[in-house]
Design a protein around this motif. Structure first.
Motif: not given
Length: 236
Positions: A49-69
């Protein structure tokens, strides 16, 4: 007329608190009892679960840079798939918050019976406290983004400190025999790990918390990504 963006008042510490505080709740506090039926093998579920959550966190971080809305998953879905899918995502997220907030408010009210035993089982008392909590926090969030952010920092600390005390104290009474046998349930090891992973991942819900108020966060391109990863890391 040119639209002005709201004042950015939330710094990195508040962003971390939004993420960590949003995840540390009834899920984590009730996990030990829920996982005890599986024994030590449940720790493997926590790792998955921790690996999955960290992966989602990284994805959210990337999306926040591409779409800073502002809007988090709603904004990302709208940009990728259009308004209607984004509406479904936002509506589903809102409905989940309604039920979650109701459960949290009722649990909060229930704990008051510890301090006022005579009021235990009184519906009017539980309802009044729950409504007071919901409306009090609603008013605070409506009046001041900084005030709600500061409250989040304080409540996050109040939740983290007891967990640290129990975790560190547990090191002094550690007994390897508690992990033998590794799987004490009546199901197979694969099924035990799978079930434990699902239960553990529930505790990580709230990863997207920092992406929603993006327009109120200072330097969102950096702080949302960094704060999300640090927040998830802290919870892990």
């Amino acid at each position: 007329m040119k639209k002005t963006s709201p004042q950015r008042q939330l710094g990195l510490i508040t962003v971390i608190s939004l993420v960590a505080g949003g995840m540390i709740g009834s899920g984590i506090f009730t996990l030990p009892a829920a996982l005890a039926q599986f024994g030590g093998i449940s720790l493997l579920g926590w790792v998955i679960a921790a690996v999955g959550a960290t992966s989602l966190a990284a994805m959210m971080g990337k999306l926040s840079k591409v779409i800073p809305e502002q809007g988090g998953s709603y904004a990302y879905t709208k940009r990728a798939f259009g308004k209607f899918p984004a509406f479904i995502v936002a509506w589903g997220f809102w409905l989940s918050l309604w039920s979650t907030n109701s459960a949290i408010a009722l649990s909060f009210a229930g704990y008051f019976s510890v301090f006022f035993p005579g009021l235990q089982g009184q519906p009017w008392f539980t309802t009044s406290i729950a409504l007071l909590v919901i409306w009090g926090l609603t008013i605070l969030n409506s009046l001041s983004i900084r005030g709600s952010g500061n409250l989040q920092v304080v409540t996050t600390l109040l939740k983290i400190i007891p967990i640290l005390i129990i975790a560190i104290g547990g090191l002094f009474v550690f007994d390897i025999n508690h992990f033998i046998p590794l799987n004490i349930s009546e199901v197979s090891s694969i099924q035990a790990i799978t079930t434990a992973s699902v239960l553990c991942f529930f505790a990580f819900m709230g990863i997207e918390a920092a992406t929603i108020p993006a327009e109120n966060i200072k330097n969102p391109e950096k702080n949302i990504s960094k704060g999300t990863l640090i927040g998830v890391g802290l919870v892990v």
